[in-house]
Design a protein around this motif. Structure first.
Motif, PDB file in Angstrom:
ATOM      1  N   LYS A  45      18.919  -6.729   2.306  1.00 24.12           N
ATOM      2  CA  LYS A  45      17.494  -7.057   2.423  1.00 24.12           C
ATOM      3  C   LYS A  45      16.828  -7.359   1.075  1.00 24.12           C
ATOM      4  O   LYS A  45      15.603  -7.282   0.950  1.00 24.12           O
ATOM      5  CB  LYS A  45      16.721  -5.924   3.117  1.00 24.12           C
ATOM      6  CG  LYS A  45      17.289  -5.496   4.460  1.00 24.12           C
ATOM      7  CD  LYS A  45      17.223  -6.589   5.487  1.00 24.12           C
ATOM      8  CE  LYS A  45      17.701  -6.115   6.847  1.00 24.12           C
ATOM      9  NZ  LYS A  45      17.718  -7.190   7.857  1.00 24.12           N
ATOM     10  N   SER A  46      17.621  -7.714   0.073  1.00 21.99           N
ATOM     11  CA  SER A  46      17.055  -7.934  -1.258  1.00 21.99           C
ATOM     12  C   SER A  46      16.512  -9.340  -1.462  1.00 21.99           C
ATOM     13  O   SER A  46      15.919  -9.636  -2.496  1.00 21.99           O
ATOM     14  CB  SER A  46      18.120  -7.652  -2.325  1.00 21.99           C
ATOM     15  OG  SER A  46      19.228  -8.530  -2.187  1.00 21.99           O
ATOM     16  N   GLY A  47      16.696 -10.228  -0.495  1.00 24.16           N
ATOM     17  CA  GLY A  47      16.209 -11.590  -0.636  1.00 24.16           C
ATOM     18  C   GLY A  47      17.101 -12.552   0.108  1.00 24.16           C
ATOM     19  O   GLY A  47      18.065 -12.152   0.764  1.00 24.16           O
ATOM     20  N   PRO A  48      16.806 -13.851   0.019  1.00 23.54           N
ATOM     21  CA  PRO A  48      17.580 -14.842   0.769  1.00 23.54           C
ATOM     22  C   PRO A  48      18.872 -15.228   0.067  1.00 23.54           C
ATOM     23  O   PRO A  48      19.000 -15.110  -1.151  1.00 23.54           O
ATOM     24  CB  PRO A  48      16.628 -16.034   0.827  1.00 23.54           C
ATOM     25  CG  PRO A  48      15.865 -15.941  -0.465  1.00 23.54           C
ATOM     26  CD  PRO A  48      15.688 -14.469  -0.709  1.00 23.54           C
ATOM     27  N   GLU A  49      19.835 -15.695   0.857  1.00 24.94           N
ATOM     28  CA  GLU A  49      21.060 -16.243   0.322  1.00 24.94           C
ATOM     29  C   GLU A  49      21.395 -17.504   1.097  1.00 24.94           C
ATOM     30  O   GLU A  49      20.914 -17.722   2.207  1.00 24.94           O
ATOM     31  CB  GLU A  49      22.207 -15.241   0.443  1.00 24.94           C
ATOM     32  CG  GLU A  49      22.557 -14.860   1.871  1.00 24.94           C
ATOM     33  CD  GLU A  49      23.683 -13.848   1.940  1.00 24.94           C
ATOM     34  OE1 GLU A  49      24.260 -13.512   0.894  1.00 24.94           O
ATOM     35  OE2 GLU A  49      23.986 -13.376   3.066  1.00 24.94           O
ATOM     36  N   GLY A  50      22.233 -18.351   0.491  1.00 26.62           N
ATOM     37  CA  GLY A  50      22.629 -19.584   1.152  1.00 26.62           C
ATOM     38  C   GLY A  50      22.466 -20.786   0.245  1.00 26.62           C
ATOM     39  O   GLY A  50      22.029 -20.677  -0.908  1.00 26.62           O
ATOM     40  N   PHE A  51      22.815 -21.939   0.776  1.00 25.16           N
ATOM     41  CA  PHE A  51      22.767 -23.170  -0.018  1.00 25.16           C
ATOM     42  C   PHE A  51      21.360 -23.471  -0.518  1.00 25.16           C
ATOM     43  O   PHE A  51      21.174 -23.837  -1.684  1.00 25.16           O
ATOM     44  CB  PHE A  51      23.280 -24.343   0.818  1.00 25.16           C
ATOM     45  CG  PHE A  51      23.262 -25.659   0.095  1.00 25.16           C
ATOM     46  CD1 PHE A  51      24.272 -25.979  -0.802  1.00 25.16           C
ATOM     47  CD2 PHE A  51      22.233 -26.571   0.292  1.00 25.16           C
ATOM     48  CE1 PHE A  51      24.257 -27.193  -1.486  1.00 25.16           C
ATOM     49  CE2 PHE A  51      22.213 -27.774  -0.386  1.00 25.16           C
ATOM     50  CZ  PHE A  51      23.228 -28.088  -1.277  1.00 25.16           C
ATOM     51  N   SER A  52      20.355 -23.315   0.347  1.00 22.88           N
ATOM     52  CA  SER A  52      18.996 -23.722  -0.021  1.00 22.88           C
ATOM     53  C   SER A  52      18.404 -22.893  -1.161  1.00 22.88           C
ATOM     54  O   SER A  52      17.919 -23.470  -2.143  1.00 22.88           O
ATOM     55  CB  SER A  52      18.078 -23.677   1.203  1.00 22.88           C
ATOM     56  OG  SER A  52      18.522 -24.601   2.172  1.00 22.88           O
ATOM     57  N   PRO A  53      18.408 -21.553  -1.097  1.00 14.10           N
ATOM     58  CA  PRO A  53      17.867 -20.809  -2.239  1.00 14.10           C
ATOM     59  C   PRO A  53      18.648 -21.059  -3.530  1.00 14.10           C
ATOM     60  O   PRO A  53      18.039 -21.128  -4.610  1.00 14.10           O
ATOM     61  CB  PRO A  53      17.945 -19.346  -1.800  1.00 14.10           C
ATOM     62  CG  PRO A  53      18.819 -19.312  -0.610  1.00 14.10           C
ATOM     63  CD  PRO A  53      18.739 -20.655   0.026  1.00 14.10           C
ATOM     64  N   ASP A  54      19.970 -21.221  -3.423  1.00 13.62           N
ATOM     65  CA  ASP A  54      20.755 -21.509  -4.626  1.00 13.62           C
ATOM     66  C   ASP A  54      20.333 -22.838  -5.241  1.00 13.62           C
ATOM     67  O   ASP A  54      20.160 -22.951  -6.456  1.00 13.62           O
ATOM     68  CB  ASP A  54      22.247 -21.563  -4.284  1.00 13.62           C
ATOM     69  CG  ASP A  54      22.842 -20.197  -3.993  1.00 13.62           C
ATOM     70  OD1 ASP A  54      22.163 -19.176  -4.240  1.00 13.62           O
ATOM     71  OD2 ASP A  54      23.980 -20.150  -3.491  1.00 13.62           O
ATOM     72  N   LEU A  55      20.163 -23.851  -4.390  1.00 12.81           N
ATOM     73  CA  LEU A  55      19.777 -25.174  -4.883  1.00 12.81           C
ATOM     74  C   LEU A  55      18.358 -25.170  -5.441  1.00 12.81           C
ATOM     75  O   LEU A  55      18.112 -25.683  -6.540  1.00 12.81           O
ATOM     76  CB  LEU A  55      19.891 -26.204  -3.756  1.00 12.81           C
ATOM     77  CG  LEU A  55      19.415 -27.621  -4.112  1.00 12.81           C
ATOM     78  CD1 LEU A  55      20.331 -28.245  -5.160  1.00 12.81           C
ATOM     79  CD2 LEU A  55      19.340 -28.500  -2.867  1.00 12.81           C
ATOM     80  N   VAL A  56      17.426 -24.605  -4.694  1.00  9.28           N
ATOM     81  CA  VAL A  56      16.022 -24.611  -5.120  1.00  9.28           C
ATOM     82  C   VAL A  56      15.858 -23.881  -6.453  1.00  9.28           C
ATOM     83  O   VAL A  56      15.153 -24.341  -7.354  1.00  9.28           O
ATOM     84  CB  VAL A  56      15.136 -23.985  -4.030  1.00  9.28           C
ATOM     85  CG1 VAL A  56      13.715 -23.781  -4.540  1.00  9.28           C
ATOM     86  CG2 VAL A  56      15.123 -24.873  -2.790  1.00  9.28           C
TER      87      VAL A  56
END
Length: 256
Positions: A45-56
């Motif tokens: 629950k520490s935050g989002p993960e995935g392609f989009s947050p990494d890219l942004v």
């Protein structure tokens, strides 16, 4: 220290803080919390993960902007941008209904198929949107779907409050089909023992681009949309985008 000395010191500190912010601004972006593998809440629950947050994060960092993410349900994600509590939200498609509500950067961050799923014993295959006419079709509340699909009065649409509930609706035979983006849908089915072997893809509606939608209320909305577009083009030109996408697909075992 006299009053005027303290005042001068305070103003100096304020000036330094303002200068630091101007050099390294921090913006809040709302991220969808339940759309793996593109954007979902981490297990801790520490935050989002995935392609989009990494890219942004990488694109804004390239332009000297630091990002703080707030992972929330997609409906709230949009609402935070509409009220100016966040400068942007992802991942959003552009439709006739929302195109004037937000500022948009020109280049999509990725493209993804919008697919039709049914129970594994369904005989249909190769369906398109017209093949859904006269059938009951499940969609997720608050998600952005193509305008022609949403305005087709021959399709009987029923809503669920998440993709997970949507698939449970299908298993319960409350609808004949459900609409899910291909990779998130297949991943959800693969990771759920209650769905594996029971649901399959039977058609395709469209291939859609996805964007960040930037706030028209937040004072930095337009400026950050322009900064992101410039950064995304630079990121792509450097080859880093292709490398990130390739590594993302390899982690998922996806060839497309």
């Amino acid at each position: 220290m006299s009053f005027f000395q303290r005042l001068q010191a305070g103003l100096c500190a304020l000036g330094l803080a303002s200068a630091a912010y101007a050099q390294n601004p921090i913006i809040t972006i709302a991220a969808e919390d339940d759309w793996a593998p593109y954007s979902s809440m981490k297990a801790d629950k520490s935050g989002p993960e995935g392609f989009s947050p990494d890219l942004v994060r990488a694109v804004f960092k390239l332009k000297g902007v630091d990002v703080k993410f707030e992972a929330v349900p997609f409906v709230r994600c949009l609402q935070m941008v509409k009220t100016g509590k966040a400068v942007a939200c992802f991942d959003t498609t552009i439709t006739e209904e929302n195109k004037d509500e937000f500022y948009w950067h020109k280049t999509p961050i990725f493209e993804e198929d919008l697919a039709i799923f049914a129970l594994s014993d369904a005989t249909q295959s190769g369906l398109t949107m017209s093949g859904l006419e006269g059938s009951t079709v499940g969609i997720t509340t608050g998600y952005t779907y193509p305008t022609d699909f949403m305005q087709n009065k021959k399709i009987k649409r029923f809503e669920a409050n998440s993709d997970d509930h949507l698939l449970k609706m299908l298993l319960a035979k409350r609808v004949q089909f459900v609409i899910l983006n291909t990779m998130p849908g297949l991943l959800r089915i693969k990771n759920d023992a209650g769905l594996r072997g029971k649901v399959k893809q039977v058609g395709l509606i469209s291939k859609d681009g996805f964007w960040l939608n930037f706030s028209k209320v937040h004072p930095d909305g337009k400026r950050m949309a322009d900064i992101f577009e410039a950064g995304l083009l630079e990121f792509k030109a450097s080859g880093r985008y292709d490398k990130m996408m390739s590594e993302f697909k390899q982690r998922l075992g996806a060839s497309r």
